[in-house]
Design an enzyme around this catalytic site. Structure first.
Site, PDB file in Angstrom:
ATOM      1  N   GLY A 195     -18.960  10.014  56.530  1.00  0.00           N
ATOM      2  CA  GLY A 195     -20.042  10.582  55.747  1.00  0.00           C
ATOM      3  C   GLY A 195     -21.130  11.166  56.622  1.00  0.00           C
ATOM      4  O   GLY A 195     -21.216  10.887  57.813  1.00  0.00           O
ATOM      5  N   PHE A 254     -30.030  12.207  57.923  1.00  0.00           N
ATOM      6  CA  PHE A 254     -30.497  11.244  58.912  1.00  0.00           C
ATOM      7  C   PHE A 254     -29.461  10.939  59.987  1.00  0.00           C
ATOM      8  O   PHE A 254     -29.772  10.294  60.980  1.00  0.00           O
ATOM      9  CB  PHE A 254     -30.903   9.948  58.209  1.00  0.00           C
ATOM     10  CG  PHE A 254     -31.934  10.179  57.157  1.00  0.00           C
ATOM     11  CD1 PHE A 254     -33.270  10.256  57.492  1.00  0.00           C
ATOM     12  CD2 PHE A 254     -31.570  10.362  55.839  1.00  0.00           C
ATOM     13  CE1 PHE A 254     -34.237  10.502  56.528  1.00  0.00           C
ATOM     14  CE2 PHE A 254     -32.524  10.600  54.872  1.00  0.00           C
ATOM     15  CZ  PHE A 254     -33.859  10.678  55.218  1.00  0.00           C
ATOM     16  N   GLY A 255     -28.235  11.380  59.785  1.00  0.00           N
ATOM     17  CA  GLY A 255     -27.217  11.105  60.774  1.00  0.00           C
ATOM     18  C   GLY A 255     -25.838  11.054  60.168  1.00  0.00           C
ATOM     19  O   GLY A 255     -25.631  11.387  58.994  1.00  0.00           O
ATOM     20  N   SER A 256     -24.885  10.617  60.971  1.00  0.00           N
ATOM     21  CA  SER A 256     -23.492  10.553  60.540  1.00  0.00           C
ATOM     22  C   SER A 256     -23.033   9.110  60.449  1.00  0.00           C
ATOM     23  O   SER A 256     -23.493   8.249  61.206  1.00  0.00           O
ATOM     24  CB  SER A 256     -22.591  11.306  61.534  1.00  0.00           C
ATOM     25  OG  SER A 256     -22.936  12.680  61.571  1.00  0.00           O
ATOM     26  N   LYS A 260     -23.985   3.903  61.478  1.00  0.00           N
ATOM     27  CA  LYS A 260     -24.788   5.104  61.231  1.00  0.00           C
ATOM     28  C   LYS A 260     -25.467   5.498  62.541  1.00  0.00           C
ATOM     29  O   LYS A 260     -26.300   4.757  63.074  1.00  0.00           O
ATOM     30  CB  LYS A 260     -25.838   4.874  60.153  1.00  0.00           C
ATOM     31  CG  LYS A 260     -26.720   6.106  59.901  1.00  0.00           C
ATOM     32  CD  LYS A 260     -27.948   5.769  59.052  1.00  0.00           C
ATOM     33  CE  LYS A 260     -27.577   5.506  57.632  1.00  0.00           C
ATOM     34  NZ  LYS A 260     -28.795   5.290  56.791  1.00  0.00           N
ATOM     35  N   ASP A 263     -34.956   6.946  46.566  1.00  0.00           N
ATOM     36  CA  ASP A 263     -33.844   7.895  46.722  1.00  0.00           C
ATOM     37  C   ASP A 263     -32.578   7.328  46.092  1.00  0.00           C
ATOM     38  O   ASP A 263     -31.486   7.405  46.664  1.00  0.00           O
ATOM     39  CB  ASP A 263     -33.610   8.218  48.203  1.00  0.00           C
ATOM     40  CG  ASP A 263     -32.768   9.481  48.398  1.00  0.00           C
ATOM     41  OD1 ASP A 263     -32.718  10.320  47.471  1.00  0.00           O
ATOM     42  OD2 ASP A 263     -32.159   9.629  49.478  1.00  0.00           O
TER      43      ASP A 263
END
Length: 321
Positions: free
Chosen positions: A37, A41-43, A58, A171
């Site tokens: 994913g 904010f990152g992978s 993450k 969120d």
């Protein structure tokens, strides 16, 4: 399994400090084949440990909308000691200085950077979003769907009643609800979360950060945030889960009124529910109807008309915490 001088299993109640080299190893140098994913904010990567177990890693992006320090504090320090069945469990982290070669003005220079990585329990079913939009999502039976709704509500109730300061997620959307192998939902990704003291129920912010289609109108337009911001997002997810319809929302309509109006028009009739769920008994049909009613109450434009999470839980027939 040793990593950075510590064992992952040594104290299961707290996240472990892991070395960058260890996380690099178990993700095969953060290879695309183990990437599960992406976010602003990152992978996310699947990390496969030597014992065959897996964790989710993450790796925060250097150009993340929020600093690594902020994300680290929100995701790790706020949840180091508290655990809940419906909140994602942080199992490890890495904060490690490294030297990196970067290109600047046609020259390569060596600079110091701090790698920040967060590690979570690995959930094989992926996100609620993955399961809702998948072609086989219609095969998810009502009992499972209702349990997902109830689990999300329990998680939000836990966050909104944390001591000494409640947490507002800000969120909530299907991509931030992860499912374990028993389809138990867990709320994840707390980058935008805010802490509220008992004396403070509302706050204003100049930024409207969040996911398109799930942001409460007062948050989107006025920057006002409160527990009711989460309730609005919860309502949209409940409607999606119950109707098996996706909240498709463009950038020009970021709080999903078209989707809400369609549900209100098409799903208040019990005959429609019976047609969409022909195999359900009376109890099951009443559960669907209750979810539709609760979801529509949660997405009222006037936040004062939205129920509290305690009332939502009560309407769904769940015991209070």
């Amino acid at each position: 399994m040793a990593a950075g001088g510590k064992t992952i299993e040594s104290n299961p109640s707290l996240p472990k400090e892991l070395s960058f080299d260890y996380l690099k190893k178990i993700t095969k140098n953060f290879s695309s084949e183990l990437e599960i994913g992406k976010s602003p904010f990152g992978s996310l990567y699947k990390g496969i440990r030597e014992d065959g177990g897996a964790i989710t890693v993450k790796k925060l992006a250097e150009n993340s909308p929020l600093s690594a320090d902020v994300i680290f504090e929100k995701e790790v320090q706020n949840f180091m000691k508290d655990e809940h069945e419906n909140i994602i469990k942080v199992v490890g982290y890495c904060r490690e200085g490294r030297r990196k070669t970067v290109k600047s003005n046609r020259k390569y220079i060596v600079t110091d950077i701090t790698e920040t990585l967060l590690c979570y329990e690995y959930l094989p079913m992926g996100s609620l979003h993955d399961n809702l939009v998948d072609e086989s999502s219609s095969n998810i039976d009502w009992g499972t769907r209702f349990n997902i709704v109830k689990g999300i509500c329990r998680g939000i109730q836990y966050l909104h009643n944390l001591e000494p300061k409640p947490i507002i997620h800000l969120d909530l959307n299907p991509q931030n609800i992860w499912l374990d192998d028993n389809m138990v939902p867990k709320i994840a990704n707390f980058e935008f979360a805010r802490l509220f003291g008992k004396e403070k129920t509302h706050m204003n912010t100049k930024s409207d950060v969040g996911s398109v289609g799930y942001m409460a109108p007062e948050y989107l337009h006025e920057g006002e945030i409160s527990a009711q911001s989460d309730i609005y997002s919860l309502g949209l997810m409940i409607l999606e889960i119950a109707t098996r319809e996706k909240n498709h929302c463009g950038s020009d309509e970021r709080h999903a009124r078209k989707f809400v109006d369609e549900v209100s028009r098409d799903w208040r009739n019990k005959d429609v529910i019976m047609f969409e769920y022909p195999d359900l008994d009376v109890e099951g049909l009443n559960q669907v109807k209750t979810c539709i009613d609760v979801g529509l109450q949660c997405v009222e434009i006037d936040q004062k008309k939205r129920p509290s999470i305690e009332k939502v839980v009560k309407m769904l027939g769940l015991p209070s915490n």
